[in-house]
Write a protein that holds these residues in place. Structure first.
Motif, PDB file in Angstrom:
ATOM      1  N   THR A 187       0.829  -1.208   0.000  1.00 14.26           N
ATOM      2  CA  THR A 187       0.000   0.000   0.000  1.00 14.26           C
ATOM      3  C   THR A 187       0.864   1.259   0.000  1.00 14.26           C
ATOM      4  N   ILE A 188       1.906   1.281   0.829  1.00 10.13           N
ATOM      5  CA  ILE A 188       2.807   2.445   0.876  1.00 10.13           C
ATOM      6  C   ILE A 188       3.514   2.611  -0.466  1.00 10.13           C
ATOM      7  N   ARG A 189       3.941   1.512  -1.049  1.00 14.52           N
ATOM      8  CA  ARG A 189       4.656   1.585  -2.332  1.00 14.52           C
ATOM      9  C   ARG A 189       3.761   2.131  -3.433  1.00 14.52           C
ATOM     10  N   VAL A 190       2.500   1.692  -3.460  1.00 14.39           N
ATOM     11  CA  VAL A 190       1.575   2.174  -4.491  1.00 14.39           C
ATOM     12  C   VAL A 190       1.262   3.648  -4.292  1.00 14.39           C
ATOM     13  N   ASP A 191       1.147   4.078  -3.035  1.00 15.51           N
ATOM     14  CA  ASP A 191       0.784   5.467  -2.761  1.00 15.51           C
ATOM     15  C   ASP A 191       1.952   6.431  -2.971  1.00 15.51           C
ATOM     16  N   THR A 192       3.167   5.987  -2.698  1.00 15.13           N
ATOM     17  CA  THR A 192       4.321   6.896  -2.725  1.00 15.13           C
ATOM     18  C   THR A 192       5.287   6.624  -3.865  1.00 15.13           C
ATOM     19  N   TYR A 193       5.121   5.497  -4.560  1.00 18.44           N
ATOM     20  CA  TYR A 193       6.034   5.083  -5.629  1.00 18.44           C
ATOM     21  C   TYR A 193       7.463   4.874  -5.122  1.00 18.44           C
ATOM     22  N   ARG A 194       7.597   4.591  -3.840  1.00 19.70           N
ATOM     23  CA  ARG A 194       8.906   4.291  -3.262  1.00 19.70           C
ATOM     24  C   ARG A 194       9.036   2.778  -3.148  1.00 19.70           C
ATOM     25  N   VAL A 195       9.817   2.216  -4.049  1.00 21.70           N
ATOM     26  CA  VAL A 195       9.939   0.763  -4.120  1.00 21.70           C
ATOM     27  C   VAL A 195      10.964   0.250  -3.118  1.00 21.70           C
ATOM     28  N   TYR A 196      12.167   0.808  -3.153  1.00 24.06           N
ATOM     29  CA  TYR A 196      13.254   0.285  -2.323  1.00 24.06           C
ATOM     30  C   TYR A 196      12.985   0.510  -0.838  1.00 24.06           C
ATOM     31  N   ASP A 197      12.452   1.661  -0.493  1.00 26.52           N
ATOM     32  CA  ASP A 197      12.203   1.956   0.920  1.00 26.52           C
ATOM     33  C   ASP A 197      11.233   0.946   1.537  1.00 26.52           C
ATOM     34  N   THR A 198      10.157   0.646   0.819  1.00 20.80           N
ATOM     35  CA  THR A 198       9.140  -0.248   1.365  1.00 20.80           C
ATOM     36  C   THR A 198       9.605  -1.704   1.365  1.00 20.80           C
ATOM     37  N   LEU A 199      10.219  -2.149   0.272  1.00 24.59           N
ATOM     38  CA  LEU A 199      10.635  -3.554   0.202  1.00 24.59           C
ATOM     39  C   LEU A 199      11.786  -3.856   1.155  1.00 24.59           C
ATOM     40  N   ILE A 200      12.753  -2.952   1.234  1.00 27.40           N
ATOM     41  CA  ILE A 200      13.856  -3.166   2.176  1.00 27.40           C
ATOM     42  C   ILE A 200      13.349  -3.107   3.609  1.00 27.40           C
ATOM     43  N   GLY A 201      12.444  -2.173   3.883  1.00 22.35           N
ATOM     44  CA  GLY A 201      11.863  -2.094   5.226  1.00 22.35           C
ATOM     45  C   GLY A 201      11.112  -3.359   5.591  1.00 22.35           C
ATOM     46  N   ALA A 202      10.308  -3.878   4.653  1.00 22.63           N
ATOM     47  CA  ALA A 202       9.585  -5.126   4.915  1.00 22.63           C
ATOM     48  C   ALA A 202      10.555  -6.281   5.113  1.00 22.63           C
ATOM     49  N   GLY A 203      11.630  -6.300   4.323  1.00 21.96           N
ATOM     50  CA  GLY A 203      12.630  -7.352   4.484  1.00 21.96           C
ATOM     51  C   GLY A 203      13.288  -7.319   5.856  1.00 21.96           C
ATOM     52  N   ILE A 204      13.559  -6.121   6.352  1.00 27.57           N
ATOM     53  CA  ILE A 204      14.166  -5.983   7.683  1.00 27.57           C
ATOM     54  C   ILE A 204      13.212  -6.490   8.759  1.00 27.57           C
ATOM     55  N   VAL A 205      11.929  -6.128   8.642  1.00 22.78           N
ATOM     56  CA  VAL A 205      10.942  -6.565   9.637  1.00 22.78           C
ATOM     57  C   VAL A 205      10.830  -8.087   9.649  1.00 22.78           C
ATOM     58  N   TYR A 206      10.757  -8.700   8.468  1.00 18.87           N
ATOM     59  CA  TYR A 206      10.676 -10.155   8.398  1.00 18.87           C
ATOM     60  C   TYR A 206      11.953 -10.792   8.941  1.00 18.87           C
ATOM     61  N   PHE A 207      13.094 -10.219   8.601  1.00 22.85           N
ATOM     62  CA  PHE A 207      14.376 -10.786   9.041  1.00 22.85           C
ATOM     63  C   PHE A 207      14.467 -10.790  10.567  1.00 22.85           C
ATOM     64  N   VAL A 208      14.149  -9.681  11.189  1.00 24.03           N
ATOM     65  CA  VAL A 208      14.235  -9.587  12.650  1.00 24.03           C
ATOM     66  C   VAL A 208      13.203 -10.510  13.304  1.00 24.03           C
ATOM     67  N   THR A 209      11.994 -10.566  12.732  1.00 30.31           N
ATOM     68  CA  THR A 209      10.953 -11.429  13.294  1.00 30.31           C
ATOM     69  C   THR A 209      11.350 -12.895  13.207  1.00 30.31           C
ATOM     70  N   VAL A 210      11.891 -13.291  12.063  1.00 25.88           N
ATOM     71  CA  VAL A 210      12.336 -14.680  11.900  1.00 25.88           C
ATOM     72  C   VAL A 210      13.471 -14.996  12.863  1.00 25.88           C
ATOM     73  N   TYR A 211      14.346 -14.035  13.094  1.00 23.68           N
ATOM     74  CA  TYR A 211      15.467 -14.258  14.021  1.00 23.68           C
ATOM     75  C   TYR A 211      14.955 -14.577  15.430  1.00 23.68           C
ATOM     76  N   PHE A 212      14.060 -13.738  15.936  1.00 26.50           N
ATOM     77  CA  PHE A 212      13.553 -13.968  17.288  1.00 26.50           C
ATOM     78  C   PHE A 212      12.664 -15.207  17.353  1.00 26.50           C
ATOM     79  N   LEU A 213      11.900 -15.466  16.301  1.00 25.23           N
ATOM     80  CA  LEU A 213      11.081 -16.668  16.284  1.00 25.23           C
ATOM     81  C   LEU A 213      11.955 -17.920  16.270  1.00 25.23           C
ATOM     82  N   THR A 214      13.053 -17.876  15.528  1.00 25.67           N
ATOM     83  CA  THR A 214      13.972 -19.011  15.489  1.00 25.67           C
ATOM     84  C   THR A 214      14.595 -19.247  16.851  1.00 25.67           C
ATOM     85  N   ARG A 215      14.998 -18.165  17.520  1.00 30.25           N
ATOM     86  CA  ARG A 215      15.570 -18.309  18.864  1.00 30.25           C
ATOM     87  C   ARG A 215      14.557 -18.921  19.824  1.00 30.25           C
ATOM     88  N   GLY A 216      13.305 -18.474  19.727  1.00 31.64           N
ATOM     89  CA  GLY A 216      12.278 -19.018  20.603  1.00 31.64           C
ATOM     90  C   GLY A 216      12.011 -20.496  20.338  1.00 31.64           C
TER      91      GLY A 216
END
Length: 242
Positions: A187-216
């Motif tokens: 939604t942010i990417r479609v509204d702002t046409y910012r591709v790298y900011d949104t995809l890299i941000g989503a990748g960081i969120v998934y990466f950190v979430t997977v890290y803590f989930l893996t530790r748990g």
């Protein structure tokens, strides 16, 4: 559009973090429901009755042999066509894509975990089952107290990996109007046409979430398998006395 780290961390990331609980809700609810459904699927797969093992095998093969996107579209659009209009009006939640996403993710998880659990049940040492029968346990008690807990402990590392894959699969739910992390990023990417900011941000969120989930999940695995952990050998053993 150029990548702007300050925009990503100050504008994009807060919105993605706000959507993270929905991603976790999809993961946890689908994991719990799917793993519960996997038990009868595995038992039906092991049953010699063809009226049970054939449907179970077809279900497992369908879930593992078709892309999850097709399964989600089939459930979201297919069930929507089958549900009568009066039910749609009387039960507004039937219009919400999150319930269809949980349903699809749960079925997909049941297909994968059911086959994993089947192999784990076959791997339970026969001596443990015989010992339980010697104590006078019924077949149900043997399965509930011995076979199932032992099988879960055996396949726990594989089930943990499936949970990680399930977390990442929740991103596909964004295609059926579920605004979790990936849906919000789109939604942010479609509204702002910012591709790298949104995809890299989503990748960081998934990466950190997977890290803590893996530790748990690793902590749970070590907790349940303490007796199977290798005991480190002492480095300097005292020499035997003559």
């Amino acid at each position: 559009m150029k990548f702007d780290p300050s925009y990503m961390f100050t504008v994009v990331m807060p919105q993605l973090l706000w959507a993270l609980p929905l991603t976790l809700l999809l993961t946890i609810s689908s994991s719990v429901i799917g793993n519960i459904l996997a038990v009868p699927v595995a038992l039906a797969r092991l049953n010699p009755n063809p009226l049970l093992w054939i449907p179970a095998r077809v279900f497992i093969f369908t879930m593992r042999g078709t892309p999850f996107l097709i399964q989600l579209y089939f459930i979201y659009y297919g069930l929507g066509q089958l549900i009568p209009g009066w039910m749609m009006r009387g039960y507004p939640f039937l219009k919400d894509g999150i319930y269809y996403a949980i349903f699809a993710l749960s079925l997909n998880t049941a297909g994968y975990t059911g086959e994993i659990l089947r192999g784990a049940i076959l791997a339970v040492p026969h001596g443990e089952i015989e010992a339980a029968r010697a104590f006078g346990m019924s077949r149900f008690q043997v399965f509930w107290r011995i076979t199932l807990p032992r099988a879960v402990r055996i396949c726990l590392p594989t089930m943990s990996s499936e949970t990680i894959l399930l977390l990442k699969a929740t991103s596909i739910a964004s295609l059926v109007t579920v605004y979790e992390v990936m849906g919000t990023a789109t939604t942010i990417r479609v509204d702002t046409y910012r591709v790298y900011d949104t995809l890299i941000g989503a990748g960081i969120v998934y990466f950190v979430t997977v890290y803590f989930l893996t530790r748990g999940l690793n902590w749970v695995e070590r907790k349940l398998n303490k007796d199977r952990m290798a005991i480190p050998a002492s480095g300097n053993a005292a020499p035997a006395q003559a």
